[in-house]
Motif scaffolding. Structure first.
Motif, short mmCIF file in Angstrom:
data_model
loop_
_atom_site.label_atom_id
_atom_site.label_comp_id
_atom_site.label_asym_id
_atom_site.label_seq_id
_atom_site.Cartn_x
_atom_site.Cartn_y
_atom_site.Cartn_z
N VAL A 93 0.85 -1.19 0.00
CA VAL A 93 0.00 0.00 0.00
C VAL A 93 0.88 1.24 0.00
O VAL A 93 2.02 1.19 0.44
N LYS A 94 0.33 2.32 -0.52
CA LYS A 94 1.04 3.60 -0.55
C LYS A 94 0.38 4.54 0.45
O LYS A 94 -0.82 4.46 0.70
N ALA A 95 1.16 5.44 1.00
CA ALA A 95 0.63 6.43 1.95
C ALA A 95 -0.51 7.19 1.29
O ALA A 95 -0.41 7.63 0.14
N GLY A 96 -1.62 7.33 2.00
CA GLY A 96 -2.78 8.05 1.49
C GLY A 96 -3.76 7.18 0.73
O GLY A 96 -4.89 7.60 0.46
N GLU A 97 -3.38 5.97 0.39
CA GLU A 97 -4.25 5.05 -0.35
C GLU A 97 -5.33 4.50 0.60
O GLU A 97 -5.06 4.19 1.75
N THR A 98 -6.57 4.39 0.11
CA THR A 98 -7.65 3.83 0.93
C THR A 98 -7.37 2.37 1.22
O THR A 98 -7.11 1.59 0.31
N ILE A 99 -7.42 2.01 2.52
CA ILE A 99 -7.18 0.62 2.90
C ILE A 99 -8.43 -0.05 3.46
O ILE A 99 -8.50 -1.27 3.52
N LEU A 100 -9.43 0.75 3.85
CA LEU A 100 -10.73 0.23 4.25
C LEU A 100 -11.67 1.41 4.46
O LEU A 100 -11.26 2.56 4.36
N ILE A 101 -12.93 1.10 4.72
CA ILE A 101 -13.95 2.13 4.93
C ILE A 101 -14.59 1.86 6.29
O ILE A 101 -14.85 0.71 6.63
N VAL A 102 -14.85 2.93 7.04
CA VAL A 102 -15.65 2.80 8.25
C VAL A 102 -16.91 3.63 8.03
O VAL A 102 -16.84 4.84 7.81
N GLU A 103 -18.05 2.95 8.07
CA GLU A 103 -19.33 3.62 7.87
C GLU A 103 -19.88 4.02 9.23
O GLU A 103 -19.90 3.23 10.16
N ALA A 104 -20.28 5.28 9.34
CA ALA A 104 -20.90 5.78 10.56
C ALA A 104 -22.07 6.67 10.18
O ALA A 104 -21.90 7.62 9.42
N MET A 105 -23.24 6.33 10.64
CA MET A 105 -24.45 7.11 10.37
C MET A 105 -24.66 7.32 8.87
O MET A 105 -24.92 8.43 8.41
N LYS A 106 -24.51 6.26 8.11
CA LYS A 106 -24.74 6.25 6.66
C LYS A 106 -23.71 7.07 5.87
O LYS A 106 -23.91 7.34 4.70
N VAL A 107 -22.62 7.46 6.51
CA VAL A 107 -21.54 8.18 5.82
C VAL A 107 -20.35 7.23 5.71
O VAL A 107 -19.90 6.66 6.70
N MET A 108 -19.85 7.06 4.49
CA MET A 108 -18.71 6.18 4.24
C MET A 108 -17.42 7.00 4.40
O MET A 108 -17.21 7.97 3.68
#
Length: 161
Positions: A114-129
């Motif tokens: 992975v590179k710095a700044g690259e998305t590695i996962l998503i955390v969804e909170a209150m319907k916001v990704m």
């Protein structure tokens, strides 16, 4: 929040707007909205150079909640069981998603680069990704959560070396 004056002009609670903006910064959210009866205020910021937000994956049955470690970054004994490297922790309470949508390839797997700044996962909170970026370039040593797993604030998610 906001109120209508006799002439119909809206008066804004500037301190509330500042507090909400600070909350956006503290939680890495892109927008927040509060409502009290017929009064409503929404504070949003542009994502800028951040990773794009993704549509919510289709709901799947959630696994049983897993207790989050109660350790801090300075508490070495609790993190002693983790592989060495940079531990990426959840910035918010929510649900972790390892891919952009069901059936898609995960953002990061054990052994992937992975590179710095690259998305590695998503955390969804209150319907916001909320895209979680890699803090540094390297190799993924461990993925500590399952897809669709509820996560707590400051819970270790991924280890990068």
């Amino acid at each position: 929040m906001s109120e209508k004056t006799e002439k119909g002009a809206m008066q804004v609670d500037v301190q509330l707007v500042r507090d909400l903006a600070a909350l956006l910064d503290d939680t890495n959210l892109t927008e927040i909205e509060v409502e009290d009866g017929d009064r409503k205020i929404r504070v949003a910021r542009k994502a800028g150079g951040a990773a794009p937000l993704f549509a919510a994956p289709a709901m799947a049955p959630l696994p049983a909640p897993v207790a989050a470690p109660a350790a801090t970054a300075a508490d070495a004994p609790a993190d002693a069981g983790l592989p060495s490297g940079t531990v990426v922790k959840s910035p918010i309470v929510g649900t972790a998603y390892l891919a952009a949508e069901p059936g898609a390839a995960p953002f990061a797997r054990v052994g992937s680069q992975v590179k710095a700044g690259e998305t590695i996962l998503i955390v969804e909170a209150m319907k916001v990704m909320n895209a979680i970026p890699a803090p540094a370039s390297g190799t993924v040593k461990a993925v500590l959560v399952d897809n669709g797993q509820p996560v707590e604030y400051d819970q270790p998610l991924i280890v990068i070396e």
